[in-house]
Every structure is written in structure tokens, then in C-alpha cells.
Design an enzyme around this catalytic site. Structure first.
Site, PDB file in Angstrom:
ATOM      1  N   GLY A  51      69.197  51.161  84.538  1.00  0.00           N
ATOM      2  CA  GLY A  51      69.972  50.202  83.779  1.00  0.00           C
ATOM      3  C   GLY A  51      69.134  49.525  82.711  1.00  0.00           C
ATOM      4  O   GLY A  51      69.230  48.315  82.504  1.00  0.00           O
ATOM      5  N   HIS A  52      68.291  50.310  82.040  1.00  0.00           N
ATOM      6  CA  HIS A  52      67.459  49.789  80.963  1.00  0.00           C
ATOM      7  C   HIS A  52      67.024  50.936  80.052  1.00  0.00           C
ATOM      8  O   HIS A  52      67.256  52.099  80.345  1.00  0.00           O
ATOM      9  CB  HIS A  52      66.243  49.038  81.520  1.00  0.00           C
ATOM     10  N   GLY A  53      66.387  50.581  78.971  1.00  0.00           N
ATOM     11  CA  GLY A  53      65.815  51.552  78.044  1.00  0.00           C
ATOM     12  C   GLY A  53      64.420  51.101  77.655  1.00  0.00           C
ATOM     13  O   GLY A  53      64.008  49.979  77.970  1.00  0.00           O
ATOM     14  N   ARG A  98      68.822  54.584  80.520  1.00  0.00           N
ATOM     15  CA  ARG A  98      68.890  55.377  81.743  1.00  0.00           C
ATOM     16  C   ARG A  98      69.458  54.572  82.891  1.00  0.00           C
ATOM     17  O   ARG A  98      69.198  53.383  83.020  1.00  0.00           O
ATOM     18  CB  ARG A  98      67.531  55.963  82.121  1.00  0.00           C
TER      19      ARG A  98
END
Length: 137
Positions: A51-53, A98
Site C-alpha cells: 500500500g505504498h510506492g 504496490r
């Protein structure tokens, strides 16, 4: 970078009657030198991770044990990968959002990263990630 730069790669696998061995050499098997390794384990059923990039970080993600799904998003398209073989890895380039889910019982996700931890490299919310994608296009 784009989603097309992310891909599953085959890692060396040495087969022996005593068991198999796989190894990874930074700059040789993957397109970056390894500066950090971490792993996720004991993820409860139904839980999601990621839940981040990342702005600049490259990663190689491997299912050391069990399986899980990885959803990648470059702001234009999305692609899902299932990782379930310890001799395959998913190369994830910078500027990719992702999310990980569908962890099987006992699964272990190992990640090799191109840099040490740096909070400033993270996109923690999808709206901020998408804004950066739009302004850098």
C-alpha cells in the site's frame, strides 16, 4: 519507469538430492546492488501489506515460502503477479504503487532493496502518488 519495467525473473537454482539452493547476487542476477534485506512473515489471513510506492527504490520480491499476490500500478495500468516459487523473483522499479494480499498460511516474503530505509523515498497515500505521476509525465 513504467509497469513494463517490472518483471518476474528466474533465479539460479541448484538441485541436489539433499535439497535445493537458490542464491541472488546484486548487480548480476538483479539490476541493482543490494543495500537492505527484509522479510514479512506471520501475516494473518486476509491481511494486506504494501500500500505504498517508492520514488527511487528498486526491489526484488521473493516468496521464500508459501504464496501471495502482488498488485502493481504505475498510474496508467495495473498488473497482478502471484509469487509462489522461491527460485523466482519480482523486480519492482521506482514509481510503482504496490499492494500485497492473499498470503497463504506460513508464507514468507523476502525483499531485497537497492537502498537503506529512507522515509522520504515513500509515497504513503495513493492520491499523492498519482499527483506525482501526473506532474512528472
Amino acid at each position: 519507469m513504467a509497469l513494463s519495467d517490472c518483471r518476474i525473473i528466474d533465479l539460479p537454482k541448484i538441485t541436489d538430492v539433499r535439497g535445493n539452493l537458490t542464491f541472488i547476487e546484486g548487480g548480476r542476477h538483479i539490476p541493482f546492488d543490494i543495500r537492505r534485506v527484509y522479510y514479512l512473515y506471520d501475516v494473518p489471513g486476509g491481511a494486506s501489506r504494501g500500500g505504498h510506492g517508492h520514488k527511487a527504490l528498486w526491489q526484488l520480491m521473493v516468496a521464500i515460502s508459501g504464496s501471495f499476490d502482488v498488485l502493481l500500478d504505475d498510474g496508467t495500468e495495473k498488473k497482478a503477479f502471484t509469487l509462489n516459487r522461491p527460485f523466482e523473483g519480482l523486480v519492482i522499479c521506482p514509481m510503482i504503487w504496490r499492494e500485497l494480499d492473499n498470503f497463504s498460511s506460513g508464507s514468507v516474503c523476502m525483499v531485497m532493496a537497492s537502498e537503506v530505509y529512507d522515509e522520504a523515498d515513500y509515497f504513503r497515500d495513493y492520491a499523492g502518488f498519482m499527483e506525482n505521476v501526473r506532474t512528472s509525465a
